[in-house]
Design a protein around this motif. Structure first.
Motif, short mmCIF file in Angstrom:
data_model
loop_
_atom_site.label_atom_id
_atom_site.label_comp_id
_atom_site.label_asym_id
_atom_site.label_seq_id
_atom_site.Cartn_x
_atom_site.Cartn_y
_atom_site.Cartn_z
N ILE A 90 36.95 45.09 18.24
CA ILE A 90 36.62 43.52 19.50
C ILE A 90 37.80 42.92 19.71
CG2 ILE A 90 34.86 41.59 20.23
CD1 ILE A 90 33.06 42.52 17.94
N TYR A 91 38.25 42.49 19.09
CA TYR A 91 39.24 40.88 19.41
C TYR A 91 40.50 42.10 20.30
CZ TYR A 91 42.94 37.26 19.11
OH TYR A 91 43.90 36.19 18.87
N GLU A 92 40.57 43.25 20.20
CA GLU A 92 41.27 43.91 20.79
C GLU A 92 41.36 45.01 21.98
OE1 GLU A 92 43.58 46.24 17.47
OE2 GLU A 92 45.06 47.29 18.97
N LYS A 93 40.35 44.32 22.04
CA LYS A 93 39.59 45.72 22.67
C LYS A 93 39.67 44.38 23.74
CE LYS A 93 38.73 49.93 22.05
NZ LYS A 93 39.18 50.90 22.53
N LEU A 94 39.27 43.47 24.17
CA LEU A 94 38.96 42.49 25.32
C LEU A 94 40.37 41.03 25.26
CD1 LEU A 94 35.43 41.46 24.31
CD2 LEU A 94 35.95 42.66 25.44
N LEU A 95 41.17 42.00 24.20
CA LEU A 95 42.58 40.63 24.23
C LEU A 95 43.60 41.52 24.73
CD1 LEU A 95 41.67 37.77 21.64
CD2 LEU A 95 41.41 37.34 25.00
N GLY A 96 43.29 42.56 23.96
CA GLY A 96 44.88 43.40 23.80
C GLY A 96 45.95 42.62 22.70
N PRO A 151 45.19 47.87 31.20
CA PRO A 151 43.85 48.30 31.45
C PRO A 151 43.17 46.72 31.05
CG PRO A 151 44.80 49.48 29.69
CD PRO A 151 45.62 49.02 29.70
N LEU A 152 43.92 45.58 30.31
CA LEU A 152 43.21 44.76 30.19
C LEU A 152 42.97 43.77 31.66
CD1 LEU A 152 43.46 43.27 26.39
CD2 LEU A 152 41.61 43.72 27.94
N PHE A 153 43.83 43.68 32.16
CA PHE A 153 43.98 42.99 33.37
C PHE A 153 43.78 43.71 34.25
CE2 PHE A 153 46.25 41.73 37.40
CZ PHE A 153 46.59 40.54 37.30
N ASP A 154 43.44 45.17 34.01
CA ASP A 154 42.62 45.40 35.79
C ASP A 154 40.53 45.38 35.63
OD1 ASP A 154 45.23 46.89 36.58
OD2 ASP A 154 43.86 48.65 35.61
N GLN A 155 40.48 45.01 33.98
CA GLN A 155 39.12 45.15 33.90
C GLN A 155 38.97 43.87 33.86
OE1 GLN A 155 38.57 46.00 29.25
NE2 GLN A 155 39.20 48.16 30.27
N SER A 156 39.87 42.42 33.88
CA SER A 156 38.96 41.05 34.21
C SER A 156 39.27 41.15 35.76
CB SER A 156 41.08 40.49 33.79
OG SER A 156 41.96 40.28 34.32
N ALA A 157 40.02 41.86 36.54
CA ALA A 157 39.93 42.10 38.00
C ALA A 157 38.89 42.02 38.75
CB ALA A 157 40.67 42.41 38.34
N GLU A 158 38.32 43.41 38.00
CA GLU A 158 37.09 44.06 38.23
C GLU A 158 36.12 43.17 37.64
OE1 GLU A 158 36.98 47.51 37.04
OE2 GLU A 158 34.82 48.42 37.28
N ARG A 159 35.86 42.96 36.71
CA ARG A 159 35.20 41.84 36.00
C ARG A 159 34.49 40.38 37.57
NH1 ARG A 159 36.33 41.21 31.19
NH2 ARG A 159 35.98 42.93 30.29
N ALA A 160 36.15 40.02 37.52
CA ALA A 160 35.90 38.61 38.53
C ALA A 160 34.92 39.19 39.50
CB ALA A 160 37.57 38.17 38.71
N VAL A 161 35.72 40.17 39.79
CA VAL A 161 34.03 40.52 41.38
C VAL A 161 33.15 40.58 41.20
CG1 VAL A 161 34.89 42.25 42.98
CG2 VAL A 161 36.75 41.84 42.38
N LEU A 162 32.89 41.14 40.20
CA LEU A 162 31.44 41.05 40.18
C LEU A 162 30.48 40.17 39.09
CD1 LEU A 162 31.60 44.88 37.91
CD2 LEU A 162 30.69 45.11 39.73
N LYS A 163 31.55 39.06 38.79
CA LYS A 163 30.63 37.95 38.44
C LYS A 163 30.57 37.24 39.59
CE LYS A 163 31.71 35.83 34.60
NZ LYS A 163 33.00 35.33 33.04
N ALA A 164 31.45 37.49 40.36
CA ALA A 164 31.18 36.41 41.85
C ALA A 164 30.37 37.17 42.83
CB ALA A 164 32.43 36.08 42.43
N TRP A 177 37.74 34.60 37.70
CA TRP A 177 38.33 35.12 37.05
C TRP A 177 39.01 34.62 35.53
CZ3 TRP A 177 44.02 35.81 38.81
CH2 TRP A 177 45.10 37.03 38.51
N ARG A 178 38.78 35.64 34.66
CA ARG A 178 39.27 34.65 33.50
C ARG A 178 40.67 35.54 33.19
NH1 ARG A 178 39.58 36.32 29.35
NH2 ARG A 178 37.38 38.11 29.81
N ARG A 179 42.19 35.26 33.04
CA ARG A 179 42.97 36.07 33.22
C ARG A 179 43.45 35.93 31.67
NH1 ARG A 179 47.32 32.39 37.27
NH2 ARG A 179 47.74 32.40 34.86
N PRO A 180 43.52 38.14 31.53
CA PRO A 180 44.12 38.13 29.66
C PRO A 180 44.85 36.90 29.88
CG PRO A 180 43.49 40.11 31.63
CD PRO A 180 43.70 38.61 32.44
#
Lengths: 239, 431
Positions: free
Chosen positions: B152-158, A199-212, A163-166
């Motif tokens: 890209i920066y904005e989409k991935l980092l907010g 949304p970025l937090f949600d995505q990071s969480a979803e991605r963490a599970v998929l990565k694991a 999990w890479r936290r934003p």
């Protein structure tokens, strides 16, 4: 003489026959009136019909009569004795029957008591077994608890590593990801069931599970057959 | 007990625990890393007569790496070089733990312009995050690559990216010396000289609208403050008093300049109204007060003063009054400017090991050194506050260096000519 003799013989025969018949009759009467009071049996038999009144030899007749009466009396006595005997036997039988009845009742009572005791014992046994089962279940439950918490710990650690936290996330964000897994631990589906609003937090969480994926499932998937869905709650504690 | 019934019991116990009401096992995840995002920027294919333009992908990759927020995958590790979403097979990228993939294509149009399209893909969720098509003259390809980097920066980092911005810096070279005030892309490319002089040029400062530059020039043998319009090239002298005329700083609303003037004998901070030219003295102290910078809300000005004996940062209201000391600790804290959130300052500190770029936390009053140099100077935040540009030394020569805010990524930016003296990062817009 011979006529006389013949007549005398005849009369004796008749008398004898009559005596025998009357005796039999009495016996019969007595026999039929088994349960009648015994005093009736004491009626004199002298009233019997005399067929040869004209016979002069009363002495002989009397003798015969007496002999017959004695015989009858003897017979009657015998019959009475027999009767008594039979009554006694019947009484004995009844007594025996009563005794048997009593014995039977006693046996039945004992049986009932034994049954009751057996029932109680069975109930106790059942209780013991239930207690035993409860204990065994508790052991398995504890074992399962330990196994599950170990499994959860391993899975959480792997997801956390992935999990890479934003960095832009605000504090206090919470997201829940519902995850379906195959028996080898590979993630077959993941979706956000509770959004953090970021949304970025949600995505990071979803991605963490998929990565694991695959999640670290034990070698014995049979134990975990029923575990196919997880809710991962992402809530950083140190933002 | 047979193995089978054991399994059954165990599984039953597990099941009983695992699903009391809901049919799921719940796992809490509270710790994570804040590592850089693994990304792969696949070289864009080029269809056309000109030289293969691998440029955009290279620019994007370099931008993302320089920001300190991304870890681009080395090209030799690429599993494939897809150009369209249909060509992408996600699994090999997943095995490489690449989270995002940038693919794209360039196509030369009949009119000579170039159509560039890119897609940002999520490798694990197998989704497109962003995608866009631009048709631009070949000369604008570099700028377009910066714009794509920002997306890209904005989409991935907010957060808004700051790749499509510029920097202003002063170089000096040659004998006799030539001083040049230049502006360039944020990655140091496409420099343009704004002013060339045989006398020193100092302290470039972007106006908040990004259209003008204030600076100090010694072209008339003494310091004078100018404002130059970058579009028209026209310039205006703001201050040419006796003594020092220096360190211009724009107020956030662009209506005022804070300056250091010594026309009354001692270097003090003054405010200059651009409309009307009114000048007002802000500080009154026998010590040297210089290097003013505005707070983000425009309500106050911080400046460097040696009134305590050594240079430290002080703050004064824009309406005047008493100055209060801001920085403590260390024998030298100078040249400060505010981070966009107003919570920290970037400044030059000397804790005994040299002049280094540092972040000063206003809440904790703590200094965190970000560089390891001996003569670093003139730090300036990117407009999004995520990076710092400063002047440093490499091989005995002044260079530009870009720094990620966590200090982990530091990159020297090559400039074509001259040693770099001072730098200022532009705001957004104004191009």
């Amino acid at each position: 003489m011979s006529r006389l003799l013949r007549a005398g013989l005849f009369a004796r025969a008749v008398l004898f026959t009559a005596a025998v018949h009357s005796a039999l009759f009495i016996v019969l009467i007595q026999g039929f009136s088994w349960f009648t009071p015994p005093k009736r049996g004491g009626e004199p038999i002298s009233a019997s019909v005399v067929f040869a009144r004209d016979i002069g030899d009363w002495r002989a007749e009397d003798l015969r009569k007496r002999e017959g009466a004695a015989r009858a009396a003897r017979q009657m006595g015998e019959a009475l004795a027999r009767q008594k005997e039979e009554r006694r036997a019947a009484e004995k039988l009844a007594q025996q029957k009563r005794a048997e009845e009593k014995e039977k009742k006693k046996r039945q009572k004992q049986l009932a008591e034994r049954r009751k005791a057996e029932q109680a014992e069975r109930a106790e046994q059942a209780a013991r077994e239930a207690e035993n089962k409860r204990k065994v279940d508790a052991v398995w439950r504890r074992a399962a608890e330990d196994a599950l918490s170990a499994l959860i710990g391993r899975i959480a650690a792997k997801v956390e590593r992935n999990w890479r936290r934003p960095q832009t996330s605000r504090a206090g964000l919470r997201a829940t990801i519902r995850v379906n897994v195959a028996r080898d631990g590979s993630v077959t589906g993941a979706r956000v069931t509770r959004s953090s609003g970021d949304p970025l937090f949600d995505q990071s969480a979803e991605r963490a599970v998929l990565k694991a994926s695959p999640l670290p499932f034990p070698k014995d998937p049979q134990y975990y057959e029923f575990i196919d869905t997880f809710d991962f709650k992402f809530h950083p504690d140190e933002l | 007990m047979s193995a089978h019934s054991r399994i059954a019991l165990f599984a039953l116990a597990l099941a009983a625990m695992a699903r009391p009401a809901a049919a799921v096992v719940t796992i809490d995840v509270t710790r994570g890393t804040e590592s850089r995002i693994p990304i792969a920027v696949v070289p864009f294919a080029f269809e056309g007569a000109g030289a293969a333009e691998n440029l955009p992908a290279a620019i994007i990759e370099a931008n993302l790496a320089r920001s300190g927020r991304f870890a681009p995958l080395a090209r030799e590790d690429f599993a494939a070089r897809p150009q369209t979403p249909e060509e992408v097979r996600y699994k090999p990228w997943r095995l490489l733990k690449v989270e995002n993939l940038v693919i794209g294509r360039l196509k030369e149009q009949k009119d000579g312009r170039i159509q560039i399209q890119f897609r940002l893909l999520d490798v694990f969720r197998e989704r497109q995050i962003a995608g866009q098509k631009f048709t631009v003259p070949a000369a604008r390809l570099r700028k377009t690559a910066h714009q794509i980097s920002d997306i890209i920066y904005e989409k991935l980092l907010g957060r808004r990216g700051a790749f499509d911005t510029r920097i202003a810096f002063v170089t000096v070279d040659g004998r006799p010396r030539r001083y040049r005030l230049q502006i360039a892309d944020a990655d140091g490319h496409s420099p343009k000289t704004i002013l060339e002089s045989s006398r020193p040029v100092l302290s470039p400062a972007w106006s908040p609208d990004g259209r003008r530059l204030a600076y100090v020039s010694f072209e008339q043998n003494r310091s004078m403050v100018y404002i130059q319009d970058l579009w028209s090239g026209k310039r205006e002298r703001i201050a040419g008093y006796d003594g020092i005329n220096g360190a211009p700083a724009w107020s956030p609303d662009g209506r005022r300049l804070a300056l250091t003037l010594s026309k009354e004998g001692n270097p003090e901070i003054y405010l200059y109204e651009l409309a009307g030219g009114k000048l007002r003295r802000l500080t009154r102290h026998t010590a040297i007060d210089t290097e003013p910078a505005w707070s983000p809300d425009g309500g106050g000005v911080i400046f460097t003063s040696n009134r305590s004996g050594r240079p430290q940062i002080y703050r004064i209201s824009a309406r005047g009054g008493a100055a209060e000391r801001v920085t403590f600790g260390g024998k030298y804290n100078a040249g400060a400017s505010y981070a966009a959130d107003g919570k920290s300052l970037v400044l030059i500190t000397n804790q005994g090991n040299g002049y280094r770029v540092a972040l000063y936390s206003l809440a904790e009053h703590s200094v965190r050194e970000l560089t390891r140099g001996r003569h670093d100077e003139s730090p300036s935040f990117s407009p999004n506050g995520d990076m710092i540009m400063y002047a440093s030394q490499a091989g005995g020569r002044g260079v530009l260096a870009a720094l990620s805010l966590d200090g982990r990524v530091r990159q020297v930016i090559r400039t074509r000519a001259g040693a770099v003296r001072e730098v200022d990062w532009s705001p957004y817009g104004g191009q």
